[in-house]
Design an enzyme around this catalytic site. Structure first.
Site, PDB file in Angstrom:
ATOM      1  N   ARG A 103       0.855  -1.192   0.000  1.00  0.00           N
ATOM      2  CA  ARG A 103       0.000   0.000   0.000  1.00  0.00           C
ATOM      3  C   ARG A 103       0.878   1.224   0.000  1.00  0.00           C
ATOM      4  O   ARG A 103       1.768   1.345   0.828  1.00  0.00           O
ATOM      5  CB  ARG A 103      -0.803   0.065   1.314  1.00  0.00           C
ATOM      6  N   THR A 107      -1.320   7.532  -0.197  1.00  0.00           N
ATOM      7  CA  THR A 107      -2.623   7.419  -0.881  1.00  0.00           C
ATOM      8  C   THR A 107      -3.409   6.190  -0.423  1.00  0.00           C
ATOM      9  O   THR A 107      -4.609   6.105  -0.668  1.00  0.00           O
ATOM     10  CB  THR A 107      -2.409   7.296  -2.401  1.00  0.00           C
ATOM     11  N   ASP A 198       0.828  -3.488  12.189  1.00  0.00           N
ATOM     12  CA  ASP A 198       1.341  -3.785  10.841  1.00  0.00           C
ATOM     13  C   ASP A 198       1.730  -5.255  10.784  1.00  0.00           C
ATOM     14  O   ASP A 198       2.738  -5.678  11.350  1.00  0.00           O
ATOM     15  CB  ASP A 198       2.549  -2.903  10.507  1.00  0.00           C
ATOM     16  N   ASP A 201       5.176  -6.416   9.188  1.00  0.00           N
ATOM     17  CA  ASP A 201       6.295  -6.077  10.076  1.00  0.00           C
ATOM     18  C   ASP A 201       6.331  -6.985  11.297  1.00  0.00           C
ATOM     19  O   ASP A 201       7.400  -7.385  11.753  1.00  0.00           O
ATOM     20  CB  ASP A 201       6.195  -4.613  10.525  1.00  0.00           C
TER      21      ASP A 201
HETATM   22  C1  PRP Z   1      -0.774  -4.971   4.290  1.00  0.00           C
HETATM   23  C2  PRP Z   1      -1.590  -6.241   4.310  1.00  0.00           C
HETATM   24  C3  PRP Z   1      -2.446  -6.107   3.078  1.00  0.00           C
HETATM   25  C4  PRP Z   1      -2.673  -4.616   3.012  1.00  0.00           C
HETATM   26  C5  PRP Z   1      -4.070  -4.353   3.509  1.00  0.00           C
HETATM   27  O1  PRP Z   1       0.281  -5.057   3.406  1.00  0.00           O
HETATM   28  O2  PRP Z   1      -0.810  -7.409   4.328  1.00  0.00           O
HETATM   29  O3  PRP Z   1      -1.830  -6.575   1.893  1.00  0.00           O
HETATM   30  O4  PRP Z   1      -1.729  -3.993   3.888  1.00  0.00           O
HETATM   31  O5  PRP Z   1      -4.391  -3.017   3.364  1.00  0.00           O
HETATM   32  P1  PRP Z   1      -5.536  -2.522   2.373  1.00  0.00           P
HETATM   33  O6  PRP Z   1      -6.714  -3.423   2.591  1.00  0.00           O
HETATM   34  O7  PRP Z   1      -5.789  -1.125   2.825  1.00  0.00           O
HETATM   35  O8  PRP Z   1      -5.026  -2.593   0.974  1.00  0.00           O
HETATM   36  P2  PRP Z   1       1.364  -3.879   3.274  1.00  0.00           P
HETATM   37  O9  PRP Z   1       0.916  -2.866   2.292  1.00  0.00           O
HETATM   38  O10 PRP Z   1       1.688  -3.380   4.648  1.00  0.00           O
HETATM   39  O11 PRP Z   1       2.601  -4.617   2.631  1.00  0.00           O
HETATM   40  P3  PRP Z   1       3.580  -5.689   3.255  1.00  0.00           P
HETATM   41  O12 PRP Z   1       2.773  -6.947   3.559  1.00  0.00           O
HETATM   42  O13 PRP Z   1       4.577  -5.921   2.180  1.00  0.00           O
HETATM   43  O14 PRP Z   1       4.173  -5.127   4.508  1.00  0.00           O
HETATM   44  N1  URA Z   2      -2.027  -3.446   6.954  1.00  0.00           N
HETATM   45  C1  URA Z   2      -1.655  -3.960   8.144  1.00  0.00           C
HETATM   46  O1  URA Z   2      -0.650  -4.690   8.230  1.00  0.00           O
HETATM   47  N2  URA Z   2      -2.356  -3.619   9.232  1.00  0.00           N
HETATM   48  C2  URA Z   2      -3.437  -2.838   9.182  1.00  0.00           C
HETATM   49  O2  URA Z   2      -4.060  -2.580  10.223  1.00  0.00           O
HETATM   50  C3  URA Z   2      -3.827  -2.322   7.927  1.00  0.00           C
HETATM   51  C4  URA Z   2      -3.108  -2.655   6.830  1.00  0.00           C
END
Ligand code: PRP
Ligand code: URA
Length: 207
Positions: A103, A107, A198, A201
């Site tokens: 994400r 935005t 998160d 993470d």
């Molecule tokens: C997180 C999660 C989803 C997304 C959800 O990934 O694992 O893929 O956010 O958010 P949304 O419903 O608002 O799209 P992130 O973007 O943190 O990436 P990562 O898993 O690589 O850390």
């Molecule tokens: N992605 C995450 O990992 N946690 C949240 O709460 C939302 C998006």
């Protein structure tokens, strides 16, 4: 409309509480995400087809059922990787595709950076990502998979927000969602409240 299933089970609730706890260390967090995946995939595969085959038990011949669906598991990188082993262990002959999406922090729009998907045309897809927040990542992935010919997609996520469910359901009413809990909503940074923070993470210890 999409069928939304909250997996209402004491083991699921107990494990989710440990994920919510901010003091849970990342290696424990990762183990619990894996354990939850075993429990959740069990429910999300209830509709799979079976066929009868003949087997010989130590006592006699009988007919018994085996899975008759071609299953493709698609984890969304990164956090979905934490759910892959649990799903794969339950369906060892499933094929696996990968979608890399993050994400944009300002935005909140999904940005795709990797795609490796096998033939999905007649397959039953399990799309796994622990978090359905704004719904942008999962909805964009469903669109992408449909563009590749996918017709049967179930989403398995650990936490869902009402906003995220509305988005996926609005854009893909044919897709069913399985989650451990529907939380209260999103904060202004798009994080689920009360949530688990998160997830990527916390799985990979990169906080
Ligand atoms: C997180 C999660 C989803 C997304 C959800 O990934 O694992 O893929 O956010 O958010 P949304 O419903 O608002 O799209 P992130 O973007 O943190 O990436 P990562 O898993 O690589 O850390
Ligand atoms: N992605 C995450 O990992 N946690 C949240 O709460 C939302 C998006």
């Amino acid at each position: 409309m999409s069928k939304i299933t909250v997996i209402d089970h004491p083991l699921v609730k107990h494990k989710l509480t440990h994920l919510r706890d901010k003091t849970t260390e990342h290696f424990v967090f990762r183990k619990i995400v894996n354990e939850l995946s075993y429990l959740m995939v069990y429910e999300a595969t209830r509709g799979l087809k079976t066929r009868s085959v003949e087997v010989e038990t130590p006592l006699e011949k009988t007919n018994s059922d085996v899975l008759d669906d071609d299953v493709v598991i698609v984890p969304i990188l990164r956090a979905g990787l934490g759910m892959l082993e649990g799903c794969q262990s339950m369906i060892p002959n499933a094929r696996v595709g990968f979608v890399g999406i993050y994400r944009n922090e300002e935005t909140l729009e999904p940005v795709e950076y990797y795609l490796k998907i096998p033939n999905v045309e007649n397959a039953k897809l399990l799309l796994v990502d622990p978090m359905l927040a704004t719904g942008g990542s999962l909805s964009a992935t469903v669109t992408r998979l449909k563009g590749l010919g996918a017709r049967h997609i179930n989403i398995i996520c650990i936490l869902a927000s009402p906003e995220g469910i509305r988005k996926v359901e609005g854009e893909h009413p044919d897709v069913d969602i399985f989650c451990a809990c529907i939380d209260d909503g999103l904060d202004r940074n798009g994080y689920i409240l009360p949530g688990i923070g998160d997830c990527g993470d916390r799985i990979f210890g990169t906080l």
